[in-house]
Scaffold this motif. Structure first.
Motif, mmCIF file in Angstrom:
data_model
loop_
_atom_site.group_PDB
_atom_site.id
_atom_site.type_symbol
_atom_site.label_atom_id
_atom_site.label_comp_id
_atom_site.label_asym_id
_atom_site.label_seq_id
_atom_site.Cartn_x
_atom_site.Cartn_y
_atom_site.Cartn_z
ATOM 1 N N ALA A 190 -0.391 2.026 2.968
ATOM 2 C CA ALA A 190 -1.321 1.587 1.766
ATOM 3 C C ALA A 190 -1.988 2.604 1.121
ATOM 4 O O ALA A 190 -2.335 2.512 -0.160
ATOM 5 N N ASP A 191 -2.208 3.752 1.684
ATOM 6 C CA ASP A 191 -2.841 5.029 0.964
ATOM 7 C C ASP A 191 -2.160 5.406 -0.285
ATOM 8 O O ASP A 191 -2.591 5.755 -1.176
ATOM 9 N N ALA A 243 -2.425 2.982 -2.826
ATOM 10 C CA ALA A 243 -4.005 3.296 -3.226
ATOM 11 C C ALA A 243 -3.965 4.565 -4.304
ATOM 12 O O ALA A 243 -4.893 4.338 -5.465
ATOM 13 N N ASP A 262 -0.581 -2.094 5.973
ATOM 14 C CA ASP A 262 -1.583 -3.262 6.256
ATOM 15 C C ASP A 262 -1.306 -4.147 5.168
ATOM 16 O O ASP A 262 -1.770 -4.061 4.014
ATOM 17 N N ARG A 310 -4.532 -5.233 3.111
ATOM 18 C CA ARG A 310 -4.893 -3.938 2.174
ATOM 19 C C ARG A 310 -4.015 -3.842 0.965
ATOM 20 O O ARG A 310 -4.317 -3.704 -0.265
ATOM 21 N N ALA A 349 -5.134 -6.562 -1.415
ATOM 22 C CA ALA A 349 -6.216 -6.293 -1.981
ATOM 23 C C ALA A 349 -6.220 -5.089 -3.242
ATOM 24 O O ALA A 349 -7.043 -5.105 -4.290
ATOM 25 N N LEU A 350 -5.053 -4.301 -3.005
ATOM 26 C CA LEU A 350 -4.925 -3.539 -3.863
ATOM 27 C C LEU A 350 -3.870 -3.949 -5.365
ATOM 28 O O LEU A 350 -3.780 -3.173 -6.200
#
Length: 293
Positions: free
Chosen positions: A229-230, A233, A256, A259, A262-263
């Motif tokens: 997820a990073d 992001a 995740d 997450r 959410a992005l």
């Protein structure tokens, strides 16, 4: 009339070449848009000595799309071991020679594509000379090699920031059914393409669905400590759109789902790695990408 979907793949290095080997299995039209910020190895030497665009990543993409029966695909990857040409790949030298003969880097790539009987087109993200810069927690780093050897990267940018995208790349994105951010070096391959502002804007407003293919493992030191997820992001933080995030099911990099959503992207777990888990399997990746059209 195009027989099959129009697919544009963005990135650089081995990751983009792997993605192209997958995409060629289902696409009708393929365009690779490649980072030209490299300043290391044979590409860096040619860039410094002759003032040309770095050809190495582009060479790999041409070979990935080449006709398997042509001897030129193997010859392009031949690397000299001795003398003044030590370290240079023959394909890099051919691309430089074609550029000087034809007066245009994109024209040279088209000619090389005909020589290799490539099933798609390979284009530089920009034809302008660019330098990659990275913002760290306590320093600024300049040059792709230096960035790749840095930890704690917060943001990258190209200098000049207003470099212009290759027009044919913008046209391909505007007509694409699917845009794929290839796996590979996050800050030194994928994001340098998306830092070309008018290219990023074209992807953001284009009709094709945008898929980010997640890396399988962290790249040390460049992405040490980042999970899947990073990686997403970082792309979103640089202003780029992602509709679906394709990642290895139960992979080394934790993904995740909450997450990822959410992005702004839909998580898509799939078995896309080779059995040893060390690289993407082109056949498996092709099936996963095709299912997202």
């Amino acid at each position: 009339m195009v027989d099959g979907p129009r697919v544009v793949a963005l990135g650089g290095g081995h990751g983009l070449a792997t993605a192209l080997r997958a995409i060629r299995r289902y696409a009708g039209t393929i365009t690779a848009v490649v980072s030209v910020a490299d300043d290391g190895g044979s590409s860096g030497r040619l860039r410094r000595d002759l003032g040309v665009a770095p050809p190495g990543d582009i060479r790999r993409c041409l070979v990935a799309l080449a006709d398997d029966d042509t001897v030129w695909a193997r010859a392009f990857e031949h690397r000299f071991a001795d003398g003044e040409l030590e370290g240079h790949a023959l394909g890099n030298l051919v691309l430089v020679g074609l550029t000087e003969s034809l007066g245009s880097f994109p024209s040279a790539l088209d000619e090389a594509g005909r020589l290799l009987r490539a099933v798609g087109r390979v284009l530089p993200a920009t034809v302008e000379p660019v330098v990659l810069k990275a913002e760290l927690a306590d320093a600024l780093v300049e040059g792709q090699v230096a960035v790749a050897n840095s930890r704690g990267i917060r943001r990258v940018e190209l200098v000049p920031a207003d470099c212009v995208a290759t027009p044919a790349a913008l046209e391909a994105v505007a007509a694409a059914d699917q845009v794929v951010y290839a796996p590979g070096s996050l800050y030194t391959s994928v994001l340098p393409v998306l830092c070309v502002a008018d290219l990023r804007d074209a992807v953001n407003r284009g009709p094709g669905g945008v898929v980010q293919v997640a890396n399988l493992r962290p790249q040390i030191p460049e992405t040490a400590g980042l999970d899947a997820a990073d990686h997403l992001a970082a792309v979103v933080a640089h202003g780029a759109r992602v509709d679906r995030f394709l990642h290895q099911r139960d992979g080394v990099l934790a993904a995740d789902p909450a997450r990822i959503r959410a992005l702004g992207a839909e998580p898509v777990p799939a078995d896309v790695a080779r059995p040893d888990g060390l690289a993407h399997d082109p056949g498996r990746l092709a099936l996963a990408l095709q299912a997202l059209l």
